[in-house]
Design an enzyme around this catalytic site. Structure first.
Site, PDB file in Angstrom:
ATOM      1  N   ARG A  14      85.786  20.466 -24.767  1.00  0.00           N
ATOM      2  CA  ARG A  14      86.833  19.629 -24.172  1.00  0.00           C
ATOM      3  C   ARG A  14      86.413  18.983 -22.859  1.00  0.00           C
ATOM      4  O   ARG A  14      86.115  19.677 -21.882  1.00  0.00           O
ATOM      5  CB  ARG A  14      88.106  20.449 -23.958  1.00  0.00           C
ATOM      6  CG  ARG A  14      89.287  19.601 -23.503  1.00  0.00           C
ATOM      7  CD  ARG A  14      90.559  20.414 -23.381  1.00  0.00           C
ATOM      8  NE  ARG A  14      91.695  19.552 -23.065  1.00  0.00           N
ATOM      9  CZ  ARG A  14      92.013  19.173 -21.811  1.00  0.00           C
ATOM     10  NH1 ARG A  14      91.285  19.593 -20.801  1.00  0.00           N
ATOM     11  NH2 ARG A  14      93.039  18.372 -21.598  1.00  0.00           N
TER      12      ARG A  14
ATOM     13  N   LYS B   2      96.253   1.529 -34.199  1.00  0.00           N
ATOM     14  CA  LYS B   2      96.940   2.582 -34.972  1.00  0.00           C
ATOM     15  C   LYS B   2      96.298   3.922 -34.606  1.00  0.00           C
ATOM     16  O   LYS B   2      95.477   4.477 -35.339  1.00  0.00           O
ATOM     17  CB  LYS B   2      96.881   2.288 -36.475  1.00  0.00           C
ATOM     18  CG  LYS B   2      97.990   2.988 -37.240  1.00  0.00           C
ATOM     19  CD  LYS B   2      98.254   2.333 -38.566  1.00  0.00           C
ATOM     20  CE  LYS B   2      99.202   3.124 -39.448  1.00  0.00           C
ATOM     21  NZ  LYS B   2     100.529   3.379 -38.913  1.00  0.00           N
TER      22      LYS B   2
ATOM     23  N   LEU C 133     102.490  -2.801 -33.416  1.00  0.00           N
ATOM     24  CA  LEU C 133     101.496  -2.712 -34.479  1.00  0.00           C
ATOM     25  C   LEU C 133     101.732  -3.873 -35.448  1.00  0.00           C
ATOM     26  O   LEU C 133     102.870  -4.093 -35.866  1.00  0.00           O
ATOM     27  CB  LEU C 133     101.623  -1.379 -35.229  1.00  0.00           C
ATOM     28  CG  LEU C 133     100.539  -1.179 -36.278  1.00  0.00           C
ATOM     29  CD1 LEU C 133      99.220  -0.784 -35.621  1.00  0.00           C
ATOM     30  CD2 LEU C 133     100.929  -0.125 -37.304  1.00  0.00           C
TER      31      LEU C 133
ATOM     32  N   TYR D 109      94.227   6.139 -37.550  1.00  0.00           N
ATOM     33  CA  TYR D 109      94.641   6.555 -38.892  1.00  0.00           C
ATOM     34  C   TYR D 109      95.220   5.385 -39.668  1.00  0.00           C
ATOM     35  O   TYR D 109      95.478   4.309 -39.110  1.00  0.00           O
ATOM     36  CB  TYR D 109      95.652   7.696 -38.800  1.00  0.00           C
ATOM     37  CG  TYR D 109      97.067   7.259 -38.435  1.00  0.00           C
ATOM     38  CD1 TYR D 109      97.395   6.873 -37.146  1.00  0.00           C
ATOM     39  CD2 TYR D 109      98.082   7.220 -39.408  1.00  0.00           C
ATOM     40  CE1 TYR D 109      98.690   6.474 -36.824  1.00  0.00           C
ATOM     41  CE2 TYR D 109      99.368   6.829 -39.091  1.00  0.00           C
ATOM     42  CZ  TYR D 109      99.672   6.455 -37.799  1.00  0.00           C
ATOM     43  OH  TYR D 109     100.944   6.056 -37.487  1.00  0.00           O
TER      44      TYR D 109
ATOM     45  N   ARG E 146      92.161  -2.869 -41.024  1.00  0.00           N
ATOM     46  CA  ARG E 146      92.828  -2.490 -39.772  1.00  0.00           C
ATOM     47  C   ARG E 146      92.263  -1.174 -39.237  1.00  0.00           C
ATOM     48  O   ARG E 146      92.148  -0.995 -38.025  1.00  0.00           O
ATOM     49  CB  ARG E 146      94.347  -2.385 -39.993  1.00  0.00           C
ATOM     50  CG  ARG E 146      95.104  -2.166 -38.682  1.00  0.00           C
ATOM     51  CD  ARG E 146      96.603  -2.244 -38.869  1.00  0.00           C
ATOM     52  NE  ARG E 146      97.100  -1.194 -39.759  1.00  0.00           N
ATOM     53  CZ  ARG E 146      98.363  -1.075 -40.143  1.00  0.00           C
ATOM     54  NH1 ARG E 146      99.276  -1.957 -39.726  1.00  0.00           N
ATOM     55  NH2 ARG E 146      98.741  -0.112 -40.945  1.00  0.00           N
TER      56      ARG E 146
ATOM     57  N   HIS F 203      87.468  14.878 -21.076  1.00  0.00           N
ATOM     58  CA  HIS F 203      88.160  13.638 -21.411  1.00  0.00           C
ATOM     59  C   HIS F 203      87.196  12.519 -21.809  1.00  0.00           C
ATOM     60  O   HIS F 203      87.440  11.777 -22.753  1.00  0.00           O
ATOM     61  CB  HIS F 203      89.028  13.178 -20.244  1.00  0.00           C
ATOM     62  CG  HIS F 203      90.274  14.000 -20.063  1.00  0.00           C
ATOM     63  ND1 HIS F 203      90.248  15.337 -19.793  1.00  0.00           N
ATOM     64  CD2 HIS F 203      91.583  13.650 -20.131  1.00  0.00           C
ATOM     65  CE1 HIS F 203      91.489  15.794 -19.695  1.00  0.00           C
ATOM     66  NE2 HIS F 203      92.321  14.790 -19.891  1.00  0.00           N
TER      67      HIS F 203
ATOM     68  N   GLU G 155     109.675  -3.019 -31.949  1.00  0.00           N
ATOM     69  CA  GLU G 155     109.470  -2.554 -33.325  1.00  0.00           C
ATOM     70  C   GLU G 155     110.171  -1.217 -33.451  1.00  0.00           C
ATOM     71  O   GLU G 155     110.812  -0.756 -32.497  1.00  0.00           O
ATOM     72  CB  GLU G 155     107.968  -2.436 -33.632  1.00  0.00           C
ATOM     73  CG  GLU G 155     107.229  -1.433 -32.757  1.00  0.00           C
ATOM     74  CD  GLU G 155     105.753  -1.262 -33.099  1.00  0.00           C
ATOM     75  OE1 GLU G 155     105.348  -1.558 -34.235  1.00  0.00           O
ATOM     76  OE2 GLU G 155     105.007  -0.815 -32.209  1.00  0.00           O
TER      77      GLU G 155
HETATM   78  N1  PDD Z   1     103.671   3.696 -39.685  1.00  0.00           N
HETATM   79  N2  PDD Z   1     104.796   0.068 -36.286  1.00  0.00           N
HETATM   80  C1  PDD Z   1     104.485   1.370 -36.121  1.00  0.00           C
HETATM   81  C2  PDD Z   1     104.581   1.954 -34.752  1.00  0.00           C
HETATM   82  C3  PDD Z   1     104.087   2.149 -37.215  1.00  0.00           C
HETATM   83  O1  PDD Z   1     103.763   3.443 -37.044  1.00  0.00           O
HETATM   84  C4  PDD Z   1     104.045   1.559 -38.514  1.00  0.00           C
HETATM   85  C5  PDD Z   1     103.634   2.321 -39.728  1.00  0.00           C
HETATM   86  C6  PDD Z   1     104.387   0.202 -38.639  1.00  0.00           C
HETATM   87  C7  PDD Z   1     104.356  -0.507 -39.973  1.00  0.00           C
HETATM   88  O2  PDD Z   1     103.029  -0.714 -40.394  1.00  0.00           O
HETATM   89  P1  PDD Z   1     102.634  -0.821 -41.942  1.00  0.00           P
HETATM   90  O3  PDD Z   1     103.495  -1.850 -42.539  1.00  0.00           O
HETATM   91  O4  PDD Z   1     101.201  -1.225 -41.910  1.00  0.00           O
HETATM   92  O5  PDD Z   1     102.860   0.557 -42.555  1.00  0.00           O
HETATM   93  C8  PDD Z   1     104.747  -0.514 -37.499  1.00  0.00           C
HETATM   94  C9  PDD Z   1     103.122   4.498 -40.753  1.00  0.00           C
HETATM   95  C10 PDD Z   1     103.719   4.225 -42.088  1.00  0.00           C
HETATM   96  C11 PDD Z   1     103.182   5.964 -40.351  1.00  0.00           C
HETATM   97  O6  PDD Z   1     102.805   6.241 -39.223  1.00  0.00           O
HETATM   98  O7  PDD Z   1     103.565   6.804 -41.161  1.00  0.00           O
END
Ligand code: PDD
Length: 283
Positions: free
Chosen positions: A98, A145, A201, A31, A50, A100, A177
């Site tokens: 379903r 992501k 990420l 996503y 990305r 895996h 993070e």
């Molecule tokens: N989340 N690290 C993680 C685990 C994240 O889920 C996100 C962003 C970031 C920051 O990434 P970016 O600057 O590209 O938004 C870092 C989004 C906003 C969310 O899941 O809502």
């Protein structure tokens, strides 16, 4: 509100999601969240690049090109007359009974997206937030992501339950993070953040901040640091598409710096606000 579901723009009543969607069963998908400022997508190329990379890493082929997806996002902004908000877009591996392993009979990934009005979090940006340290029990591919966010969800909830806005993930004694953000510390004028490895990420806002440090000639290093080092930082902040640059004023109950957003954090915030489509005035 108009949604994009499986190739069609539709209202909510028109949405049909199969119970056999692999996103629903396994979180088997990827996503993006893309910010909209003044009716314009912000850093769209970077987000959709990305998305393509995340899909490749989990061996999914997107059913649309990057440009087609950007057109969908722009259409959603227009149809919903979004001024300040964001696009949410997800792609699951598709619909199949379903099991895996990937479907034996190839299926088309399911793309769903919507646009929503969402103001900038100006209170947090101005005043800063508190964070709680949480052990990072996520998998080893946090660079993807992925829809699979249970580790992040559990951590965020733990933070919320102790009155904090974000969880600070620590793995093997290193600050990684946030649960939905990247984090930065500032010590003696230098900005530190975890290197963009498989364990975090590589946020788009993170990349913007690195660029801003270069432009403002603020020394910047991608280097691991420990929670103890984090507590001793002069300033600390988190970044994400929706949170922008949010100061962190307390970690685990320990005040950072003066307990107020720091000078360099504010300088970066100002520079950030100047390069979004039309800077929205704080009120
Ligand atoms: N989340 N690290 C993680 C685990 C994240 O889920 C996100 C962003 C970031 C920051 O990434 P970016 O600057 O590209 O938004 C870092 C989004 C906003 C969310 O899941 O809502």
């Amino acid at each position: 509100m108009k949604y994009f579901v499986d190739g069609q723009f539709t209202d909510q009543e028109g949405i049909k999601i199969s119970i056999d969607d692999r996103g629903y069963y396994f979180g088997d998908g990827v996503y993006e969240v893309i910010k909209v400022y003044n009716g314009e997508l912000y850093t769209a190329e970077e987000h959709f690049n990305r998305l393509v990379e995340s899909a490749e890493k989990v061996k999914m082929v997107l059913p649309y090109s990057k440009d087609e997806l950007i057109d969908v996002a722009n259409e959603l902004v227009k149809a919903n007359t979004i001024e300040t908000g964001h696009i949410y877009i997800q792609v699951t591996r598709g619909v199949s009974p379903r099991a895996h392993q990937f479907p034996e009979i190839p299926v088309t990934p399911v793309v769903t997206a919507y646009a929503i009005e969402n103001p900038r979090p100006l209170k947090n940006i101005d005043e800063g937030v508190k964070v709680k340290i949480v052990e990072d029990v996520r998998w080893l591919r946090c660079d993807i992501k992925s829809l699979n966010l249970l580790g992040n969800v559990m951590a965020k909830q733990e933070a919320y339950e102790s009155g904090c806005a974000e969880a600070l993930f620590v793995r093997d004694g290193i600050v990684m993070e946030g649960s939905s953000s990247n984090v930065f510390g500032i010590k003696d004028g230098t900005v530190y953040t975890h290197p963009a490895t498989n364990l975090i990420l590589n946020g788009i806002t993170r990349r913007v901040v690195i660029q801003l440090c270069e432009e403002l000639k603020i020394p910047f290093v991608e280097k691991e640091f420990t929670p103890i080092e984090a507590l001793g930082m002069d300033e600390f902040f988190l970044t994400s598409t929706t949170a922008e640059i949010t100061p962190i004023i307390s970690i685990e109950g320990h005040t950072i710096g003066t307990g107020k957003p720091g000078v360099l954090t504010k300088k970066l915030q100002e520079a950030f606000a100047h390069q979004i489509p039309v800077p929205v005035k704080a009120n």
